[in-house]
Design an enzyme around this catalytic site. Structure first.
Site, mmCIF file in Angstrom:
data_model
loop_
_atom_site.group_PDB
_atom_site.id
_atom_site.type_symbol
_atom_site.label_atom_id
_atom_site.label_comp_id
_atom_site.label_asym_id
_atom_site.label_seq_id
_atom_site.Cartn_x
_atom_site.Cartn_y
_atom_site.Cartn_z
ATOM 1 N N THR A 179 0.819 -1.210 0.000
ATOM 2 C CA THR A 179 0.000 0.000 0.000
ATOM 3 C C THR A 179 0.858 1.268 0.000
ATOM 4 O OG1 THR A 179 -1.474 1.303 1.432
ATOM 5 C CG2 THR A 179 -0.124 -0.320 2.533
ATOM 6 N N ASP A 180 0.289 2.359 -0.496
ATOM 7 C CA ASP A 180 1.010 3.645 -0.457
ATOM 8 C C ASP A 180 1.168 4.154 0.978
ATOM 9 O OD1 ASP A 180 -1.636 4.463 0.045
ATOM 10 O OD2 ASP A 180 -1.759 5.802 -1.695
ATOM 11 N N TYR A 212 -1.669 -0.135 11.214
ATOM 12 C CA TYR A 212 -1.921 -0.807 9.927
ATOM 13 C C TYR A 212 -0.737 -0.609 8.988
ATOM 14 C CZ TYR A 212 -3.389 -1.245 5.073
ATOM 15 O OH TYR A 212 -3.434 -1.566 3.734
ATOM 16 N N LYS A 268 2.033 -3.345 7.373
ATOM 17 C CA LYS A 268 2.241 -3.559 5.935
ATOM 18 C C LYS A 268 3.702 -3.302 5.550
ATOM 19 C CE LYS A 268 -0.444 -4.401 3.241
ATOM 20 N NZ LYS A 268 -0.882 -5.744 2.753
ATOM 21 N N TYR A 280 -13.755 13.208 8.616
ATOM 22 C CA TYR A 280 -12.735 13.467 9.627
ATOM 23 C C TYR A 280 -12.112 14.857 9.436
ATOM 24 C CZ TYR A 280 -12.841 8.405 10.569
ATOM 25 O OH TYR A 280 -13.219 7.130 10.888
#
Ligand code: NAD
Ligand code: DAU
Length: 344
Positions: A126-127, A151, A155, A208
């Site tokens: 993931t970026d 998270y 990763k 958010y």
């Protein structure tokens, strides 16, 4: 005939990848290996269930003997690993399963790939591993990894293990780092499907902070095409970013979504921000475009297509939103929404 084990194939991107492989490659058998956590869903795989080139095995990637048994039984030559806990907000509430699956689970898969001498191990990354990206910069594959949520850290750890197995044992590995995917079968905890399904029901959209964070929203089918290309033409030992090169503010994404669903902006509620929220991701996609890939959908098309899919597939998401999801929603948003400010 290629025999591909798709770990995490009952989730959002994994299931789209299974459908992509079965449609694009006649000479390919696909075995899904998935624990069926709250995010795994056999409904996602319904279109494949009668295909003789498809099989499903329920299992945990942390259990080496079970993974090895699946590899042996199906004569697997390639593993594509999608399996992970994937929601940043849940990783803030309870990181345990994130570390188990992405760190120990990836290690287990790499060990099995080594034991069986597989032709390829491909890791879906993931970026988020690059962390917040300051304005004016786009992350290259060689940039340092500065993950900022549990998270993202889980990763990044997996990526480091994959590279270590390539360097140390010569395991033929590749990695793709994707930006935010959207499209069919995404669990409605993620922003786009959450906002789409809330909007359909005329419920508030919890945004958010100021909502001006930047993401590269990409259509999941485009991401699947890029992964397939890297499997066929990618250089072993290399990592490829997969994004759009187009940054979209969350409020702009919501604008397109509400317009597509014919719902008013007054559904927006600004709520307390996510702790450690990465404000901007931006990928340099020069390496994958040099391989011959580019996204087929603009972010606007991707957002509109996704909104329409949720409008047309209530059978898929209503049962999810009426289950465990309700407790999660109350814990995540209850207080924030009760004290939220509407858009002015
Ligand atoms: P998802 O949450 O929809 O699906 C994850 C799948 O993994 C589920 O089917 C779940 O049952 C399975 N799983 C979880 N733990 C497992 C375990 N221990 N053993 C076996 N199966 C297990 O996830 P997604 O959004 O489809 O993401 C797939 C992959 O792509 C992840 O690795 C994620 O980090 C990565 N990624 C996601 C995005 C995105 O925008 N969604 C973007 C870039 C990269
Ligand atoms: O960038 C790739 C990543 O994209 C993947 O690796 C992750 O698995 C995936 O979950 C996703 O992470 P994000 O945190 O970017 O996605 P999410 O859909 O949770 O949030 C998208 C943006 O919307 C982000 O800026 C936070 C914001 N947001 C999210 C939710 C759930 C809100 O404003 N309100 C919300 O309720």
């Amino acid at each position: 005939m290629k025999n591909i084990l798709v770990t995490g194939g009952a989730g959002f991107i994994g299931s789209n990848f299974v459908h992509y492989l079965l449609a694009q490659h006649e000479a390919c058998r696909v075995v899904v290996y998935d624990k069926l956590t709250y995010a795994g869903n056999l409904d996602n795989l319904r279109p494949a269930q009668d295909n003789p080139r498809y099989a499903f095995v329920r299992g945990d990637i942390c259990r080496r003997e079970d993974v090895a048994a699946a590899v042996r039984a199906h004569n697997i030559d390639t593993i594509v690993n999608f399996a992970a806990e994937t929601h940043v907000d849940r990783s803030i509430m309870d990181p345990d399963a994130f570390i188990q699956t992405s760190v120990y689970g990836t290690y287990t898969l790499l060990e099995v790939a080594r034991e069986f001498g597989l032709e390829r191990y491909h890791q879906i990354s993931t970026d988020e591993v690059y962390g917040h990206v300051p304005a004016g910069h786009s992350s290259k594959e060689s940039d340092p990894l500065i993950p900022r949520s549990p998270y993202a850290a889980s990763k990044a750890s997996a990526d480091l293990l994959v590279n270590a197995y390539h360097v140390t044992y010569g395991l033929p590995t590749t990695i793709t780092r994707g930006s935010n995917n959207i499209g069919p079968y995404q669990y409605p905890e993620k922003a786009v499907p959450l906002f789409a399904t809330n909007a359909i029901d005329r419920l508030p959209l919890p945004v958010y902070g100021d909502g001006r964070q930047m993401r590269e929203y990409q259509y999941v089918g485009d991401h699947c095409e890029a992964i397939d290309l890297v499997l066929r033409r990618g250089q072993v030992g290399e990592t490829y970013n997969v994004g759009t090169g187009v940054e979209v503010e969350n409020l702009a994404m919501i604008d397109i979504l509400l317009d597509t669903l014919d719902r008013p902006l007054s559904l927006i509620r600004h709520v307390t921000d996510r702790p450690g929220h990465d404000r901007r991701y931006s990928l340099d996609i020069g390496k994958i475009t040099a391989l011959g890939w580019e996204p087929a959908h603009t972010p606007e098309e991707a957002i509109a297509l996704t909104a329409r899919w949720y409008r047309d597939n209530e059978w898929w998401w209503r049962k999810i939103k009426s289950g465990e999801f309700q407790q999660y929603y109350e814990a995540q948003y209850g207080e924030r929404l009760r004290t939220a400010a509407p858009l002015n």
